[in-house]
Design a protein around this motif. Structure first.
Motif, PDB file in Angstrom:
ATOM      1  N   LYS A 102       0.836  -1.195   0.000  1.00 57.81           N
ATOM      2  CA  LYS A 102       0.000   0.000   0.000  1.00 57.81           C
ATOM      3  C   LYS A 102       0.874   1.249   0.000  1.00 57.81           C
ATOM      4  N   MET A 103       0.323   2.333  -0.558  1.00 64.91           N
ATOM      5  CA  MET A 103       0.991   3.631  -0.473  1.00 64.91           C
ATOM      6  C   MET A 103       0.221   4.463   0.546  1.00 64.91           C
ATOM      7  N   TYR A 104       0.948   4.945   1.562  1.00 62.87           N
ATOM      8  CA  TYR A 104       0.350   5.748   2.622  1.00 62.87           C
ATOM      9  C   TYR A 104       0.679   7.218   2.388  1.00 62.87           C
ATOM     10  N   PHE A 105      -0.337   8.057   2.498  1.00 64.70           N
ATOM     11  CA  PHE A 105      -0.202   9.489   2.260  1.00 64.70           C
ATOM     12  C   PHE A 105      -0.435  10.255   3.558  1.00 64.70           C
ATOM     13  N   PHE A 106       0.326  11.355   3.721  1.00 66.21           N
ATOM     14  CA  PHE A 106       0.201  12.220   4.893  1.00 66.21           C
ATOM     15  C   PHE A 106       0.145  13.678   4.442  1.00 66.21           C
ATOM     16  N   GLY A 107      -0.605  14.509   5.192  1.00 66.78           N
ATOM     17  CA  GLY A 107      -0.714  15.923   4.864  1.00 66.78           C
ATOM     18  C   GLY A 107      -2.014  16.236   4.140  1.00 66.78           C
ATOM     19  N   PRO A 108      -2.095  17.414   3.500  1.00 61.20           N
ATOM     20  CA  PRO A 108      -1.135  18.524   3.555  1.00 61.20           C
ATOM     21  C   PRO A 108      -1.017  19.075   4.975  1.00 61.20           C
ATOM     22  N   VAL A 109       0.209  19.285   5.416  1.00 67.78           N
ATOM     23  CA  VAL A 109       0.447  19.701   6.788  1.00 67.78           C
ATOM     24  C   VAL A 109       1.762  20.474   6.845  1.00 67.78           C
ATOM     25  N   LYS A 110       1.879  21.356   7.812  1.00 68.88           N
ATOM     26  CA  LYS A 110       3.132  22.087   8.026  1.00 68.88           C
ATOM     27  C   LYS A 110       4.194  21.102   8.497  1.00 68.88           C
ATOM     28  N   PRO A 111       5.358  21.067   7.842  1.00 65.58           N
ATOM     29  CA  PRO A 111       6.377  20.087   8.227  1.00 65.58           C
ATOM     30  C   PRO A 111       7.123  20.491   9.490  1.00 65.58           C
ATOM     31  N   THR A 112       7.639  19.508  10.202  1.00 61.61           N
ATOM     32  CA  THR A 112       8.476  19.785  11.364  1.00 61.61           C
ATOM     33  C   THR A 112       9.899  20.131  10.945  1.00 61.61           C
ATOM     34  N   LYS A 113      10.269  19.737   9.723  1.00 57.94           N
ATOM     35  CA  LYS A 113      11.583  20.054   9.175  1.00 57.94           C
ATOM     36  C   LYS A 113      11.407  20.594   7.764  1.00 57.94           C
ATOM     37  N   THR A 114      12.265  21.514   7.343  1.00 59.37           N
ATOM     38  CA  THR A 114      12.271  21.993   5.971  1.00 59.37           C
ATOM     39  C   THR A 114      13.624  21.700   5.349  1.00 59.37           C
ATOM     40  N   GLY A 115      13.704  21.854   4.040  1.00 64.02           N
ATOM     41  CA  GLY A 115      14.969  21.572   3.366  1.00 64.02           C
ATOM     42  C   GLY A 115      15.080  20.109   3.010  1.00 64.02           C
ATOM     43  N   LEU A 116      16.292  19.562   3.058  1.00 67.26           N
ATOM     44  CA  LEU A 116      16.546  18.213   2.579  1.00 67.26           C
ATOM     45  C   LEU A 116      16.294  17.125   3.607  1.00 67.26           C
ATOM     46  N   ASP A 117      16.093  17.489   4.879  1.00 64.92           N
ATOM     47  CA  ASP A 117      15.769  16.506   5.902  1.00 64.92           C
ATOM     48  C   ASP A 117      14.265  16.498   6.126  1.00 64.92           C
ATOM     49  N   SER A 118      13.692  15.327   6.341  1.00 65.26           N
ATOM     50  CA  SER A 118      12.249  15.207   6.524  1.00 65.26           C
ATOM     51  C   SER A 118      11.922  14.214   7.620  1.00 65.26           C
ATOM     52  N   GLN A 119      10.734  14.366   8.185  1.00 63.48           N
ATOM     53  CA  GLN A 119      10.158  13.380   9.079  1.00 63.48           C
ATOM     54  C   GLN A 119       8.800  12.987   8.526  1.00 63.48           C
TER      55      GLN A 119
END
Length: 226
Positions: A102-119
């Protein structure tokens, strides 16, 4: 579900516009030939005046038909980044990550990290859809989003070998005519992630394209778990 930290955005492709198309086939040095290689990114209205926006991320160009029904890489997070205030920093993200077919989708939401690192934003689930095989499968969420993940015919027309010959100085005649050109991607698939969301989830567009139509400034990254 534990939040997973993902580092090093290894594929990057920008798009600013509701009906513009960008392409980056097999030439991103750090992700070329991997399951994180971004081939195309599309953003558009499904119909003129629609209240929805569709985002399409194509990964892994040059997928042969007999290999088309493999799986997405569970180590790769795909993230659609949306700038809502014009500073070219993501204010909202839509994320997609595969697990067990399965493909799980999240958001649209303000991210806790910006740039090249993600959570992975597990506290903001959008929904999930079974990854398609020979039959396309879509899912519609409670808030009106439509989701898809699976192989699709590569829509990009490009004579890749003639292009290399031209830039390498091996084609004195230059590019071929439309009738003579050979579509390198004919009969090939990409692994596509598609999400259509109501614009109410994205906020008001702050930018405009060349036609002075309101657009979202958006780009996509792929991040691999470290």
């Amino acid at each position: 579900m534990k939040k997973t930290k993902l580092l090093f955005g290894i594929g990057l492709l920008g798009l600013a516009g509701a009906i513009l198309v960008a392409a980056d086939h097999i030439d991103a040095p750090s992700s070329m030939g991997t399951s994180a290689d971004i081939a195309d990114f599309y953003g558009f209205e499904p119909s003129e005046g629609s209240d929805n926006t569709v985002f399409v991320v194509d990964l892994q160009s040059n997928v042969l038909p007999d290999l088309a029904y493999g799986s997405f890489d569970e180590m790769v997070l795909t993230e659609i980044n949306i700038d809502t205030d014009g500073d070219l920093v993501e204010d909202l993200v839509i994320q997609a990550i595969p697990r067990d077919g399965k493909m799980y989708f999240f958001g649209p939401v303000k991210p806790t990290k910006t740039g090249l690192d993600s959570q992975v934003m597990v506290s903001s689930p959008l929904g999930s859809v079974e990854i398609s095989g020979t039959t396309a499968i879509k899912a519609t969420t409670a808030n009106g989003a439509t989701l898809f993940a699976g192989p699709r015919q590569d829509s990009f027309f490009f004579d890749f070998f003639q292009f290399n010959a031209v830039i390498g100085g091996m084609a004195p005649g230059g590019f071929k005519t439309a009738d003579e050109a050979v579509d390198t991607f004919e009969g090939k698939n990409t692994m596509s992630i598609v999400v259509e969301v109501p614009n109410t989830l994205l906020g008001t567009p702050t930018g405009a394209n060349a036609l002075q139509l309101p657009v979202y400034k958006t780009w996509v990254t792929t991040n691999k778990k470290q």
